[in-house]
Design a protein around this motif. Sequence first.
Motif, PDB file in Angstrom:
ATOM      1  N   THR A  41       1.127  -1.358   0.197  1.00  0.00           N
ATOM      2  CA  THR A  41       0.088  -0.092   0.112  1.00  0.00           C
ATOM      3  C   THR A  41       1.126   1.108   0.172  1.00  0.00           C
ATOM      4  O   THR A  41       1.901   1.562   0.983  1.00  0.00           O
ATOM      5  CB  THR A  41      -1.238   0.067   1.536  1.00  0.00           C
ATOM      6  N   VAL A  42       0.535   2.192  -1.031  1.00  0.00           N
ATOM      7  CA  VAL A  42       1.841   2.894  -1.347  1.00  0.00           C
ATOM      8  C   VAL A  42       0.533   5.066  -0.393  1.00  0.00           C
ATOM      9  O   VAL A  42       0.107   4.470  -0.724  1.00  0.00           O
ATOM     10  CB  VAL A  42       1.699   3.410  -2.151  1.00  0.00           C
ATOM     11  N   LEU A  43       1.947   4.913   0.379  1.00  0.00           N
ATOM     12  CA  LEU A  43       1.137   6.162   1.162  1.00  0.00           C
ATOM     13  C   LEU A  43       2.122   7.668   0.740  1.00  0.00           C
ATOM     14  O   LEU A  43       2.949   7.009   0.263  1.00  0.00           O
ATOM     15  CB  LEU A  43       0.749   5.950   2.256  1.00  0.00           C
ATOM     16  N   SER A  44       1.000   8.362   0.379  1.00  0.00           N
ATOM     17  CA  SER A  44       1.570   9.990   0.305  1.00  0.00           C
ATOM     18  C   SER A  44       2.277  10.830   2.046  1.00  0.00           C
ATOM     19  O   SER A  44       1.370   9.652   2.572  1.00  0.00           O
ATOM     20  CB  SER A  44       0.916  10.676   0.372  1.00  0.00           C
TER      21      SER A  44
ATOM     22  N   ASP B  51      -0.354   9.546   7.465  1.00  0.00           N
ATOM     23  CA  ASP B  51      -0.170  10.694   8.628  1.00  0.00           C
ATOM     24  C   ASP B  51      -1.648  10.308   9.374  1.00  0.00           C
ATOM     25  O   ASP B  51      -2.022  10.403  10.821  1.00  0.00           O
ATOM     26  CB  ASP B  51      -0.845  12.504   8.381  1.00  0.00           C
ATOM     27  N   GLN B  52      -2.465   9.716   8.420  1.00  0.00           N
ATOM     28  CA  GLN B  52      -4.103   8.771   8.828  1.00  0.00           C
ATOM     29  C   GLN B  52      -3.658   7.992   8.949  1.00  0.00           C
ATOM     30  O   GLN B  52      -4.875   7.264   9.418  1.00  0.00           O
ATOM     31  CB  GLN B  52      -4.946   9.855   8.161  1.00  0.00           C
ATOM     32  N   ALA B  53      -2.942   7.446   8.743  1.00  0.00           N
ATOM     33  CA  ALA B  53      -2.800   5.355   9.008  1.00  0.00           C
ATOM     34  C   ALA B  53      -2.540   5.181  10.197  1.00  0.00           C
ATOM     35  O   ALA B  53      -2.451   3.513  10.126  1.00  0.00           O
ATOM     36  CB  ALA B  53      -1.418   5.178   8.155  1.00  0.00           C
TER      37      ALA B  53
ATOM     38  N   SER C 138      10.261   7.779  13.653  1.00  0.00           N
ATOM     39  CA  SER C 138      10.265   6.337  14.947  1.00  0.00           C
ATOM     40  C   SER C 138       9.035   6.409  15.508  1.00  0.00           C
ATOM     41  O   SER C 138       8.617   6.275  17.063  1.00  0.00           O
ATOM     42  CB  SER C 138      11.380   6.545  16.326  1.00  0.00           C
ATOM     43  N   GLN C 139       8.102   7.998  15.412  1.00  0.00           N
ATOM     44  CA  GLN C 139       7.087   8.262  15.785  1.00  0.00           C
ATOM     45  C   GLN C 139       6.422   7.215  15.675  1.00  0.00           C
ATOM     46  O   GLN C 139       4.614   7.376  16.080  1.00  0.00           O
ATOM     47  CB  GLN C 139       6.980  10.303  15.813  1.00  0.00           C
ATOM     48  N   PHE C 140       6.645   6.819  14.413  1.00  0.00           N
ATOM     49  CA  PHE C 140       5.315   5.873  13.840  1.00  0.00           C
ATOM     50  C   PHE C 140       4.987   4.299  14.353  1.00  0.00           C
ATOM     51  O   PHE C 140       3.958   3.411  13.601  1.00  0.00           O
ATOM     52  CB  PHE C 140       5.600   5.848  12.271  1.00  0.00           C
ATOM     53  N   THR C 141       5.866   4.067  14.863  1.00  0.00           N
ATOM     54  CA  THR C 141       5.918   3.059  15.919  1.00  0.00           C
ATOM     55  C   THR C 141       4.935   2.882  17.153  1.00  0.00           C
ATOM     56  O   THR C 141       5.191   3.762  18.048  1.00  0.00           O
ATOM     57  CB  THR C 141       8.131   2.775  15.989  1.00  0.00           C
TER      58      THR C 141
END
Length: 389
Positions: free
Chosen positions: A270-273, A278-280, A328-331
Motif C-alpha cells: 500500500t503506497v502512502l503519500s 499521517d492518517q494511517a 520512529s514516531q509511527f512505531t
Amino acid sequence: MTPAARVQTAITILDEIGAGGPVEKALTGWARRSRYAGSKDRAAVRDHVFDVIRQRRSLAALGGGDSGRHLMIGLCRRTGVSPEDMFNAAPHAPAELSDAERAGGRAPLDGPEAADLPDWLWPEFSASLGDKAAKAAQVMQTRAPVHLRVNVARTSRERAIEKLAAEGIDCSPHPMASTALEVVEGARRVHQSEAYKSGLIELQDAASQAVVESLPLEPGMRVLDYCAGGGGKALALAAHAGVDVFAHDIAPKRMRDLPERASRAKAKVTVLSPGELDQAGKFDLVLADAPCSGSGSWRRAPAGKWQLTPARFEELLETQLQVIEKASQFTCADGAFAYATCSSLSAENSGRVNAFLDKNSGWELGFSQAWTVLDGADGFFVALLSRVL
C-alpha cells in the motif's frame, strides 16, 4: 567499433562529464547520436567510463593528468593494455601519444589518492573501517557484482536458479541472505528474462536483502517502509507471508514504479503519500533506509563520491537524525524501529543511532549490524530500536 575507437569515445564522454555533465546523460546522449554502435560497443564504452570514474584519482596519477585522454591512458596502464596500441591515430582512434605522455604518469600515492577518495573523506573512511580501509577501497575500485532477490512467496531459490539457467543466466546462492543470488554469467540478460518479467526475481543487492532478513517479521504485523524510494525493500518485506506492508517516501515520485513492480511480483504494498501516512495509524515495525552518502554503493554510482562535499555530508547527518526522530514516531508502543543506510561511514550509522539515543531516553538499542564491500556486497548498516516499556 574497434577497441581504439571505443577508447576515443570514452575520452569524449569523460571530458563531457568532467565539464559538469551528468554521467547517465552523457552516456545516453552519445548512444542516441551513435546509432552505428552495437550493443557490445555501448556496453564496452559504458564499462570504460564507469571504470574510470571509480578510479579517477589513481588513474590520473598513472596517466599523468585528469583529462579524459589522460584518464584512459591511466586505465590502459592499470589493466595491462599498451597505450600505444590504443592511441594509434587510426580512423576514429585517439591521436598517438606524445613524448611527454609516454614519459608521464606515476604510481598513486598511498592514502586517499591510491584509495580513490577525496582527501577530506579519507580520515572518516579510515576511522570507520580501521585496518580494512585500504582493502575496502581497493574493492570499491572494481565493478559491483549483480545480485538478485528470489521472490520466495512464489518460488524457491533452487527453482529460480534452474529457470534462469534455462535462459542463459548462471547464478549461485549468495551466503548473505537466504533469498540472494549472485549472477555469474549473463547479467545483461536479466531484464529480458521471463523470470524477471514474471516477478520471480528482482535486482537487489545481497546486503540490502540481509537488512530485511534481519528484521523481526511476524504474520499479522503492519510494517512501514518509511523511505521507500523505488520500493526494493518494501517488495522484500511483502514476500513474507501475513505481513501487511506500507510504503512511503517524502518524494512520492520515487515510488512511481512500485505499483507495477508489486503487481509483477504479485505482492501487496500500500503506497502512502505524506498526507495519507499521517492518517494511517501506528505500525508494528518501521524501517527507515535514510538518505546517506551512498558510500556503500559507490561501485554502482561512483560519481557520488566525487560530488559529496563536507557541507553536504553535514547536511546528510542532520537529515538522518531528523528521519529517525520523525519515522520512529509511527512505531506503536510495543513495536520496533529499524534505521538503515547504504553507507560504510560510522558517522552516518552508529553515530546517528547514538545521537538519537542520547536525546531520547525512551528508546533502547536491540542490535546493530554492518556489512562492508569485503563481505561480497554493498556496504550496509541496520540498527533495531525498541521503546523502553
